[in-house]
Each structure stands twice: as structure tokens, then as C-alpha cells.
Design a protein around this motif. Structure first.
Motif, PDB file in Angstrom:
ATOM      1  N   ASP A  37       0.823  -1.236  -0.012  1.00  0.00           N
ATOM      2  CA  ASP A  37      -0.206   0.010   0.159  1.00  0.00           C
ATOM      3  C   ASP A  37       0.888   1.423  -0.102  1.00  0.00           C
ATOM      4  OD1 ASP A  37      -2.497   1.414   0.409  1.00  0.00           O
ATOM      5  OD2 ASP A  37      -2.121   1.742   2.448  1.00  0.00           O
TER       6      ASP A  37
ATOM      7  N   HIS B 273       6.694  -6.541  -7.767  1.00  0.00           N
ATOM      8  CA  HIS B 273       5.804  -7.205  -7.099  1.00  0.00           C
ATOM      9  C   HIS B 273       4.951  -5.989  -6.136  1.00  0.00           C
ATOM     10  CE1 HIS B 273       7.415 -10.829  -8.284  1.00  0.00           C
ATOM     11  NE2 HIS B 273       6.600 -11.364  -8.049  1.00  0.00           N
TER      12      HIS B 273
ATOM     13  N   ARG C  38       3.046  -3.759  -8.461  1.00  0.00           N
ATOM     14  CA  ARG C  38       1.807  -4.572  -8.950  1.00  0.00           C
ATOM     15  C   ARG C  38       0.560  -4.662  -8.098  1.00  0.00           C
ATOM     16  NH1 ARG C  38       3.917  -9.308 -10.076  1.00  0.00           N
ATOM     17  NH2 ARG C  38       4.605  -8.416 -11.996  1.00  0.00           N
ATOM     18  N   SER C  39       1.169  -5.042  -6.667  1.00  0.00           N
ATOM     19  CA  SER C  39       0.184  -5.098  -5.826  1.00  0.00           C
ATOM     20  C   SER C  39      -0.479  -3.424  -5.350  1.00  0.00           C
ATOM     21  CB  SER C  39       0.603  -5.597  -4.244  1.00  0.00           C
ATOM     22  OG  SER C  39       0.036  -5.421  -3.227  1.00  0.00           O
TER      23      SER C  39
ATOM     24  N   ASP D  57      -0.515  -0.891  -7.229  1.00  0.00           N
ATOM     25  CA  ASP D  57      -1.218  -0.167  -8.329  1.00  0.00           C
ATOM     26  C   ASP D  57      -2.786  -1.301  -8.542  1.00  0.00           C
ATOM     27  OD1 ASP D  57       0.518   1.667  -8.412  1.00  0.00           O
ATOM     28  OD2 ASP D  57       1.194   0.671 -10.575  1.00  0.00           O
ATOM     29  N   ASN D  58      -2.799  -2.466  -7.982  1.00  0.00           N
ATOM     30  CA  ASN D  58      -4.088  -2.974  -8.093  1.00  0.00           C
ATOM     31  C   ASN D  58      -4.945  -3.076  -6.809  1.00  0.00           C
ATOM     32  OD1 ASN D  58      -4.572  -4.929 -10.831  1.00  0.00           O
ATOM     33  ND2 ASN D  58      -2.340  -4.735 -10.096  1.00  0.00           N
ATOM     34  N   GLY D  59      -4.715  -1.957  -6.105  1.00  0.00           N
ATOM     35  CA  GLY D  59      -5.578  -1.616  -4.913  1.00  0.00           C
ATOM     36  C   GLY D  59      -5.145  -2.342  -3.581  1.00  0.00           C
TER      37      GLY D  59
ATOM     38  N   VAL E 280      -3.380  -5.310  -2.957  1.00  0.00           N
ATOM     39  CA  VAL E 280      -3.995  -6.576  -3.002  1.00  0.00           C
ATOM     40  C   VAL E 280      -2.641  -7.527  -2.863  1.00  0.00           C
ATOM     41  CG1 VAL E 280      -5.938  -6.237  -4.160  1.00  0.00           C
ATOM     42  CG2 VAL E 280      -3.952  -6.992  -5.327  1.00  0.00           C
TER      43      VAL E 280
ATOM     44  N   VAL F 191      -0.306 -10.343  -3.751  1.00  0.00           N
ATOM     45  CA  VAL F 191       0.067 -11.117  -5.000  1.00  0.00           C
ATOM     46  C   VAL F 191       1.286 -12.177  -4.744  1.00  0.00           C
ATOM     47  CG1 VAL F 191      -0.442  -8.906  -6.209  1.00  0.00           C
ATOM     48  CG2 VAL F 191       2.130  -9.267  -5.262  1.00  0.00           C
TER      49      VAL F 191
END
Length: 391
Positions: A230, A376, A379-380, A382-384, A386, A388
Motif C-alpha cells: 500500500d 511485485h 503490481r500489488s 497499483d491493483n488496490g 492486494v 500478489v
């Protein structure tokens, strides 16, 4: 214990690309490389994008005028013409230049020592690793905090089971020096908050990779299985780059991790804190008190272990420089990092693969893992924010 005696037959001919007068890290590199005067000799440089400023700076360092260059391409070309040409270069430039400069140096037959984060993508890391392997060259990465002897004391204690099964990994690297906006930021700061020059992260890449790598040194047997990141841009002009982030991790043995990295922790001078919690005991270390390690066994009074003392493990004492009565600091840590890389380069030059298989230094694998971790995290986030899977 290290005492400055040479471990190479002769110093490596060393040059710098970047790291000039306005940079934040150049002096740390020179402190590390030249601490013992037996591993490196500074012979050339392309210190600054402003050639005149770089020339003036290099002359003040004692570099010969004819070996001060306007850019890295000229440095490579001109040094190749000399019988005493440079052998290894440090790349202390903004992140977006690391890949192209590293590639050019390797293609010219030069060993490389590069700032972190190494590159922007895993694909770039893999390409450079293959190139270095074909050329028989070393790529070192300056994770400069892991040269502290007590970092390796923690690793030895974990390896020998003194903490029991690791359960919790608690990491922090924060400061408040970017709590305000960037209107009066230095040159060295402005590129770090620009996605075009910094890459996909700010504090995660700039300081977060340091603590991630240190945790790998202490816990080499553990692997992250998944993470959640986050991240925030409290100074909105920095978006999409973060100035604060939290990362939660799960490890393959069931342990959990928490990492906080921030440059907007206003008023904080705490810098780094590491705590590794096991089933029997815990250890805690901070770079603001690098000469002491807190060792807490369940049911017993806390112990403070001091650097350089004979009760420490050999893995710690072999990297000791000052002795127990005298404080060690960041310069000593950087000196260890640079020495380890020099020893790797020397071994590679001599085709001593047996030495390299057991020799510790932050190399291309460490740099690649840092980029993998960043990918990683991004990616986590930018996808809110989450979870991964980590692969």
C-alpha cells in the motif's frame, strides 16, 4: 579483523560515472573504494553532466586533467586506447541511465559497480546478467549498509538456531527530509521524484531495497511467497511515485513480515530499524546505533552485544575494522562492500570460480532480486493494495 593490508596483488584501476559535486552518494562510493588504498585507485571520471563542473571537481580529487571526460561514452572510448586504462567503473547516476551505461561498460570489457535500484525491469536484469556472464565480468551493487559487522552477527545467530524458528520480520527505513514539497529540491532530489528518471517507485526503490536486501542477508533460507503493498503520495506532485509505503509479506516457513518505508516521517532521524523474531529469541539492530545489537531471549533479561567483542560469531568478527573500544560507521560498511566486490573482480580476472562460489558480495543476483521485489510491490499497490503471489 580487517586492518588495511592488501588482499589483491595490485589495486584495480577505477573510474566513476556520476557521483560529482551535486550528487548525494558520490562521496560514499569514494570513501568505500579508497578506504584501504589497496583495492582501488581512482584514475578517471565523467563526474557530471555539466562538463566544466565535473572537470573542476575531478581536478580537486586529484584526477589527471586528460582523464576527465564529458560523458561515459567518451570515457569508455578514450580509456580503451590506454595501456593503463580503467578496469572497473562505478555508476552513480540517476536510475534511468543505469541499464544503458552498464551495458556499454560490459560490452567494452569493464567490470561495473552500480547504484540501486539496478534497473527498471527483470528483463533488463536478466539481459545484463547474461552479458556479464558471457564477458566474464562482475556487476556489483552498492547495498552499502550490509557491510556492518553486526548485520552478519544477526545472520550467524539465525543460521545457528539461536533465535529458533523465525516468525516475524519487522523492518523500517524512514526519515522526514521530504515532508515538504519539492519547490526548493536539489538536483539530486528532483530526479528521484520524477517517474521518467526514477522509474516506477520513489522511496521503495531508493531506500526500501536496502532493507529488503539486508533481510535477505540475515534470512537467506526464507523466501517470500506473497506480499501486499500500500503506497501513498502525500506530496501530490510526486504521484504516481510514493513517498510512503507499507509492505506485508508471507514467507515459505509461515513467518510474516512488515516493512514501512517513508521520506515524509516528519521530524524523524531514526533511519533504519530491523527486528527478527524467532520462537526462542529476538534480535534488533539500527543503523543509528550500529555498534550494538539487542539480543532478547524469552524469559531472560535483554542483552546488548557490542561489536568487536570475542563473544561474537566469527562471521561478524572477520569484517571488523575498528575494534571494540572504537565506533564503526557507514564509511566502514561501504569499505567492506567495495572490498568484497574488488575481491570478486580479482577472482573473476584470475578465473577462480571456486572462490566466487563461496564469496559473499552484492552482485547481479542481489540487484535482480531488488528489482523483482519492486515489481511485485508496484503490481500489488497499483491493483488496490492486494495480495500478489511472489515468483
Amino acid at each position: 579483523m580487517l586492518n588495511g593490508e592488501k588482499s589483491l596483488q595490485k589495486p584495480l584501476r577505477w573510474g566513476m560515472i556520476g557521483g560529482g559535486r551535486t550528487g548525494q552518494v558520490g562521496y560514499k562510493h569514494r570513501t568505500g573504494a579508497l578506504r584501504d588504498h589497496t583495492a582501488y585507485r581512482l584514475v578517471c571520471g565523467a563526474f557530471d553532466i555539466d562538463y566544466e563542473r565535473g572537470m573542476d571537481f575531478g581536478l580537486n580529487l586529484g584526477v589527471a586533467r586528460e582523464r576527465l571526460y564529458p560523458d561515459y561514452k567518451t570515457l569508455i572510448a578514450e580509456e580503451a586506447k590506454r595501456e593503463d586504462g580503467v578496469e572497473v567503473v562505478t555508476i552513480a547516476t540517476p536510475n534511468f541511465t543505469h541499464y544503458e551505461i552498464t551495458k556499454a561498460c560490459l560490452e567494452a570489457g569493464l567490470h561495473v559497480i552500480c547504484e540501486k535500484p539496478l534497473f527498471f525491469t527483470i528483463a533488463e536484469c536478466e539481459e545484463i546478467a547474461a552479458l556479464a556472464d558471457r564477458k566474464g565480468l562482475i556487476v556489483g551493487v552498492t547495498y552499502g549498509f550490509t557491510g556492518h559487522p553486526l548485520v552478519h552477527q544477526m545472520a550467524a545467530m539465525v543460521k545457528k538456531g539461536m533465535l529458533g524458528e523465525i516468525r516475524i520480520v519487522d523492518l523500517q527505513y524512514t526519515h522526514g527530509f521530504n515532508a515538504g514539497d519539492d519547490s526548493n529540491a536539489s538536483e539530486a532530489q528532483r530526479w528521484r521524484t520524477n517517474a521518467q528518471t526514477s522509474g516506477p517507485t520513489f522511496v521503495l526503490g531508493d531506500i526500501g531495497t536496502h532493507i529488503h536486501y539486508l533481510s535477505e542477508i540475515v534470512l537467506p533460507h526464507l523466501r517470500i511467497t506473497k506480499l501486499l503493498c500500500d503506497r501513498q503520495s502525500f506530496i501530490k506532485t510526486r504521484a504516481p511515485l510514493e513517498d510512503n509505503a507499507y509492505v506485508l509479506s508471507h514467507y515459505d516457513n509461515g513467518a510474516v513480515g512488515r516493512l514501512w518505508v517513508s521520506s515524509v516521517n516528519a521530524g524523524s532521524m531514526a533511519s533504519q530499524r530491523y527486528r527478527f523474531v524467532g520462537s526462542k529469541a529476538s534480535v534488533e539492530w539500527t543503523d543509528t546505533q550500529p555498534n550494538e545489537l539487542i539480543y532478547e531471549i524469552q524469559g531472560q533479561p535483554p542483552q546488548i552485544l557490542h561489536h568487536g567483542m570475542p563473544y561474537l560469531e566469527e562471521e561478524s568478527l572477520r569484517y571488523e575494522r575498528m575494534g571494540a573500544l572504537h565506533t564503526e560507521g557507514l564509511g566502514d560498511s561501504w569499505a567492506n562492500i567495495y572490498l568484497w566486490i574488488a575481491q570478486a573482480i580479482d577472482a573473476k580476472n584470475r578465473d577462480d570460480e571456486a572462490f566466487l562460489k563461496t564469496h559473499h558480495y552484492p552482485g547481479i543476483e542481489a540487484g535482480t532480486e531488488g528489482v523483482r521485489w519492486l515489481e511485485h510491490c508496484v503490481r500489488s499497490a497499483d491493483n488496490g493494495g492486494v495480495w500478489v503471489p511472489y515468483s
